[in-house]
Scaffold this motif. Structure first.
Motif, PDB file in Angstrom:
ATOM      1  N   SER A  10      42.707  51.504  36.909  1.00  7.39           N
ATOM      2  CA  SER A  10      41.928  50.778  36.654  1.00  7.39           C
ATOM      3  C   SER A  10      41.772  50.294  35.130  1.00  7.39           C
ATOM      4  O   SER A  10      42.062  51.415  34.337  1.00  7.39           O
ATOM      5  N   SER A  11      41.143  49.266  34.698  1.00  3.46           N
ATOM      6  CA  SER A  11      40.984  48.906  33.123  1.00  3.46           C
ATOM      7  C   SER A  11      39.983  47.742  33.042  1.00  3.46           C
ATOM      8  O   SER A  11      39.770  46.924  34.125  1.00  3.46           O
ATOM      9  N   ASP A  12      39.485  48.064  31.906  1.00  3.19           N
ATOM     10  CA  ASP A  12      38.537  46.735  31.644  1.00  3.19           C
ATOM     11  C   ASP A  12      38.841  46.458  29.984  1.00  3.19           C
ATOM     12  O   ASP A  12      38.551  47.371  29.253  1.00  3.19           O
ATOM     13  N   ASP A  13      39.085  45.174  29.562  1.00  5.36           N
ATOM     14  CA  ASP A  13      39.520  44.929  28.401  1.00  5.36           C
ATOM     15  C   ASP A  13      38.358  44.893  27.315  1.00  5.36           C
ATOM     16  O   ASP A  13      38.521  44.868  26.256  1.00  5.36           O
ATOM     17  N   THR A  14      37.060  44.620  27.814  1.00  2.00           N
ATOM     18  CA  THR A  14      36.099  44.323  27.159  1.00  2.00           C
ATOM     19  C   THR A  14      35.006  45.273  26.892  1.00  2.00           C
ATOM     20  O   THR A  14      34.893  45.789  26.029  1.00  2.00           O
ATOM     21  N   THR A  61      38.229  52.289  50.332  1.00  2.00           N
ATOM     22  CA  THR A  61      37.729  51.334  49.203  1.00  2.00           C
ATOM     23  C   THR A  61      37.025  52.388  48.095  1.00  2.00           C
ATOM     24  O   THR A  61      36.547  53.190  48.586  1.00  2.00           O
ATOM     25  N   TYR A  62      37.532  51.758  46.844  1.00  5.64           N
ATOM     26  CA  TYR A  62      36.811  52.447  45.689  1.00  5.64           C
ATOM     27  C   TYR A  62      36.222  51.133  45.242  1.00  5.64           C
ATOM     28  O   TYR A  62      36.314  50.086  44.866  1.00  5.64           O
ATOM     29  N   THR A  63      35.131  51.567  44.375  1.00  7.01           N
ATOM     30  CA  THR A  63      34.315  50.777  43.451  1.00  7.01           C
ATOM     31  C   THR A  63      34.745  51.119  42.005  1.00  7.01           C
ATOM     32  O   THR A  63      34.333  52.275  41.596  1.00  7.01           O
ATOM     33  N   ALA A  64      34.857  50.113  41.408  1.00 12.14           N
ATOM     34  CA  ALA A  64      35.065  50.390  39.723  1.00 12.14           C
ATOM     35  C   ALA A  64      33.846  49.780  39.162  1.00 12.14           C
ATOM     36  O   ALA A  64      33.490  48.553  39.419  1.00 12.14           O
ATOM     37  N   THR A  65      33.179  50.367  38.261  1.00 18.54           N
ATOM     38  CA  THR A  65      32.243  50.132  37.319  1.00 18.54           C
ATOM     39  C   THR A  65      32.646  49.950  35.937  1.00 18.54           C
ATOM     40  O   THR A  65      32.994  51.068  35.569  1.00 18.54           O
ATOM     41  N   ASP A  66      32.237  48.906  35.328  1.00 20.11           N
ATOM     42  CA  ASP A  66      32.773  49.076  33.856  1.00 20.11           C
ATOM     43  C   ASP A  66      31.243  49.376  32.976  1.00 20.11           C
ATOM     44  O   ASP A  66      30.277  49.459  33.718  1.00 20.11           O
ATOM     45  N   LYS A  67      31.393  49.485  31.600  1.00 19.01           N
ATOM     46  CA  LYS A  67      30.434  50.017  30.737  1.00 19.01           C
ATOM     47  C   LYS A  67      29.440  48.933  30.607  1.00 19.01           C
ATOM     48  O   LYS A  67      28.275  49.437  30.342  1.00 19.01           O
ATOM     49  N   ALA A  68      29.441  47.754  31.234  1.00 16.63           N
ATOM     50  CA  ALA A  68      28.499  46.907  31.085  1.00 16.63           C
ATOM     51  C   ALA A  68      27.607  46.741  32.276  1.00 16.63           C
ATOM     52  O   ALA A  68      26.787  45.919  32.428  1.00 16.63           O
ATOM     53  N   GLY A  69      28.212  47.627  33.288  1.00 17.55           N
ATOM     54  CA  GLY A  69      27.531  47.531  34.620  1.00 17.55           C
ATOM     55  C   GLY A  69      27.969  46.595  35.725  1.00 17.55           C
ATOM     56  O   GLY A  69      27.453  46.452  36.990  1.00 17.55           O
ATOM     57  N   ASN A  70      29.292  46.118  35.480  1.00 19.32           N
ATOM     58  CA  ASN A  70      29.732  45.208  36.350  1.00 19.32           C
ATOM     59  C   ASN A  70      30.418  46.023  37.345  1.00 19.32           C
ATOM     60  O   ASN A  70      31.183  46.892  36.953  1.00 19.32           O
ATOM     61  N   LYS A  71      30.457  45.601  38.549  1.00 19.32           N
ATOM     62  CA  LYS A  71      31.142  46.284  39.546  1.00 19.32           C
ATOM     63  C   LYS A  71      32.022  45.400  40.492  1.00 19.32           C
ATOM     64  O   LYS A  71      32.070  44.410  40.527  1.00 19.32           O
ATOM     65  N   THR A  72      33.270  46.032  40.961  1.00 18.78           N
ATOM     66  CA  THR A  72      34.359  45.480  41.624  1.00 18.78           C
ATOM     67  C   THR A  72      34.701  46.565  42.872  1.00 18.78           C
ATOM     68  O   THR A  72      34.718  47.751  42.448  1.00 18.78           O
TER      69      THR A  72
END
Length: 73
Positions: A10-14, A61-72
């Motif tokens: 998992s990764s999140d560029d922002t 199923t896994y749920t990823a959450t970024d530090k801004a609170g967005n989930k996928t």
């Protein structure tokens, strides 16, 4: 029962990734009443046990959450 070891990338560029948790495991067959799925839901678990039968198909199923609170999922 067989042990499954999932590999997650998992990764999140922002904002970056805050967490990745095991959300659900479902089967195309009804539960046999013998604990067909043994997993720690709601955690970062990547290892769990499933009943191994030729006719069973599991969806994990896994749920990823970024530090801004967005989930996928």
């Amino acid at each position: 029962m067989v042990t499954i070891n999932a590999t997650l990338n998992s990764s999140d560029d922002t904002s970056g990734v805050e967490s990745v948790v095991l959300t659900s495991i479902i089967s195309n067959q009804p539960d046999s009443g013998q604990s067909d799925i043994q997993a720690n839901f709601g955690t970062a678990a990547t290892s769990f046990s499933l009943r191994a039968e030729k006719s069973r198909i599991y969806t994990i199923t896994y749920t990823a959450t970024d530090k801004a609170g967005n989930k996928t999922v």
